[in-house]
Design an enzyme around this catalytic site. Structure first.
Site, PDB file in Angstrom:
ATOM      1  N   HIS A  69      -6.517   7.586  -0.468  1.00 58.00           N
ATOM      2  CA  HIS A  69      -5.139   7.110  -0.557  1.00 58.00           C
ATOM      3  C   HIS A  69      -4.188   8.289  -0.448  1.00 58.00           C
ATOM      4  O   HIS A  69      -4.437   9.323  -1.064  1.00 58.00           O
ATOM      5  CB  HIS A  69      -4.920   6.426  -1.904  1.00 58.00           C
ATOM      6  CG  HIS A  69      -3.465   6.259  -2.237  1.00 58.00           C
ATOM      7  ND1 HIS A  69      -2.786   7.103  -3.097  1.00 58.00           N
ATOM      8  CD2 HIS A  69      -2.567   5.364  -1.796  1.00 58.00           C
ATOM      9  CE1 HIS A  69      -1.523   6.726  -3.173  1.00 58.00           C
ATOM     10  NE2 HIS A  69      -1.369   5.677  -2.386  1.00 58.00           N
ATOM     11  N   GLU A 127      -8.015   3.436  -5.024  1.00 59.23           N
ATOM     12  CA  GLU A 127      -6.941   4.349  -5.431  1.00 59.23           C
ATOM     13  C   GLU A 127      -6.609   4.206  -6.905  1.00 59.23           C
ATOM     14  O   GLU A 127      -5.892   5.045  -7.462  1.00 59.23           O
ATOM     15  CB  GLU A 127      -5.700   4.126  -4.579  1.00 59.23           C
ATOM     16  CG  GLU A 127      -4.986   2.820  -4.786  1.00 59.23           C
ATOM     17  CD  GLU A 127      -3.775   2.680  -3.872  1.00 59.23           C
ATOM     18  OE1 GLU A 127      -3.940   2.238  -2.724  1.00 59.23           O
ATOM     19  OE2 GLU A 127      -2.653   3.006  -4.302  1.00 59.23           O
TER      20      GLU A 127
HETATM   21  O1  LIG Z   1      -2.419   2.473  -0.016  1.00 62.05           O
HETATM   22  C1  LIG Z   1      -1.279   2.886  -0.258  1.00 62.05           C
HETATM   23  O2  LIG Z   1      -0.601   3.587   0.518  1.00 62.05           O
HETATM   24  C2  LIG Z   1      -0.689   2.559  -1.592  1.00 62.05           C
HETATM   25  O3  LIG Z   1      -1.270   1.487  -2.165  1.00 62.05           O
HETATM   26  C3  LIG Z   1       0.782   2.641  -1.545  1.00 62.05           C
HETATM   27  O4  LIG Z   1       1.024   3.906  -2.089  1.00 62.05           O
HETATM   28  C4  LIG Z   1       1.616   1.644  -2.286  1.00 62.05           C
HETATM   29  O5  LIG Z   1       2.942   2.013  -2.079  1.00 62.05           O
HETATM   30  C5  LIG Z   1       1.445   0.258  -1.830  1.00 62.05           C
HETATM   31  O6  LIG Z   1       1.939   0.172  -0.548  1.00 62.05           O
HETATM   32 MG   LIG Z   2      -3.182   1.076  -1.268  1.00 61.67          MG
END
Ligand SMILES: O=C(O)[C@H](O)[C@H](O)[C@@H](O)CO
Ligand SMILES: [Mg+2]
Length: 390
Positions: A316, A266
């Site tokens: 993501h 991501e």
């Molecule tokens: O994978 C995810 O959902 C992200 O890394 C999140 O957006 C981030 O908030 C970490 O939990």
């Molecule tokens: Mg993440």
């Protein structure tokens, strides 16, 4: 058809926010000596909307969540002049033009985020102009419905964590992702607390549901190597972003230990970024976000590359720009879903800005075969809780 104009707005949330608790989620700032608000860099309380309008009145909607005010400036100053006057159906040419004209500084990070926002809007235009949903332009429906995993379970008391996990089971989710609260600076005691979190969620969801674990770049290679054997007994589907995005060798070493599949992406950009990771066997699951990685044009190239390596892609963020790619690619098996809550980290903000995101039913979402474009509208009537920077 030509692109006539581009309008960018940054929406700054001024409504109610829920402050993250202590040990809410490990993250890259935890390596710094002052604890302070280590979540400070980890807020998505602004969102960029990018509306690309054509000379026959079609408006495509793109978006970005990373550094919205800078992304806006990049679009307004550098990218809009490159695409205004061009045919939106020349999306590959326009992507290359934006990429090559800003290559000196824009091939990763906010430069690519800005390109992503315009590219997503261009695909929305192409869908609206052809009367087809974007996924029908990418390969069509590869799934009856898209299985989604409930993605929250941030650090909290054991009882509260168990209650939240149970709520997802009760809603019919067969997959959940949780976060860790401790990392290298918290030593063996922190390891035990992390393992208690995982044990709790695994006990609630039982052995037959998928459990995913999220470090959000808050660990490091040495700590993760010690944790992996301890995590194996909980049979996680993946361990996500254990190290910072630049530690490609760390990713590769961890993934090649074959103890727990390592996921990430991501915070990576373009097909070139993922070619490197795939060549190193650094990831068992690719998780780009389409509004960062280079938009739909770039994401679809990564999907083709990943399929050749047989590495699944699970983007993501449960947001429309990602759902269309997942629907159109067999090698994209499931999607993330952020449960709708008060604004905390801000992953939830997307639902306050846009209308049209599908609501999960019994652990699945679906897209409409007859809804042209991305299927999103800006929730103009609900923007009252945002400060708008035009
Ligand atoms: O994978 C995810 O959902 C992200 O890394 C999140 O957006 C981030 O908030 C970490 O939990
Ligand atoms: Mg993440």
């Amino acid at each position: 058809m030509k692109i006539k104009s581009i309008r960018t707005r940054v929406l700054r949330w001024s409504g109610k926010t829920v402050a993250p608790q202590a040990n809410f989620c490990t993250n890259a700032s935890d390596a710094l000596f002052e604890r302070g608000d280590s979540m400070g860099s980890f807020r998505f309380h602004e969102w960029l909307i990018c509306e690309v309008e054509t000379d026959n009145g079609i408006v495509g909607i793109g978006n970005a969540a990373l550094a919205p005010t800078i992304t806006k400036q990049i679009i307004d100053t550098y990218l809009a002049p490159l695409v205004i006057g061009e045919d939106p159906f020349d999306n590959e040419y326009l992507w290359q033009k934006m990429y090559r004209r800003t290559h000196a500084w824009g091939r990763k990070g906010v430069g690519m985020v800005a390109i992503s926002a315009i590219d997503i809007a261009i695909w929305d235009i192409m869908g609206k102009a052809t009367g087809k949903p974007v996924f029908k332009l990418l390969g069509g429906r590869t799934k009856e419905q898209i299985p989604v995993y409930a993605s929250k379970l941030y650090g909290q008391s054991i009882d509260a964590l168990a209650k939240e996990a149970q709520s997802y089971v009760d809603q019919g989710f067969d997959m959940v992702k949780m976060r860790f609260g401790w990392g290298p600076k918290d030593g063996p005691a922190g390891m035990r607390k992390n393992l208690d979190l995982v044990k709790t969620v695994r006990e609630v969801i039982g052995p037959d549901r998928d459990l995913m674990l999220e470090c959000y770049m808050g660990w490091n290679l040495e700590y993760t190597k010690r944790m992996l054997p301890k995590l194996a007994e909980f049979e996680p589907r993946w361990l996500e972003e254990p190290v910072i995005a630049d530690d490609l060798a760390g990713y590769a070493e961890l993934n090649n230990m074959n103890i727990v599949p390592i996921s990430g992406g991501e915070h990576e950009f373009t097909n070139f970024g993922f070619k490197t990771l795939l060549d190193m066997n650094a990831l068992s699951v690719i998780q780009y976000d389409t509004n960062r990685v280079g938009g739909i044009t770039a994401a679809q190239k990564i999907n083709a590359l990943a399929e050749a390596y047989q590495v699944p892609v699970i983007p993501h963020a449960g947001q429309m720009h990602n759902y269309h790619l997942t629907m159109a690619n067999l090698n994209c098996p499931i999607s993330e879903f952020f449960p709708v809550f008060d604004v905390e980290v801000g992953n939830e903000l997307f639902y306050y800005v846009f209308k049209g995101d599908p609501v999960p039913k019994n652990g699945f979402i679906d897209l409409d075969d007859d809804l042209p474009g991305l299927g999103l509208e800006i929730a103009e009537d609900a923007l009252g809780e945002f400060e708008i920077i035009e």
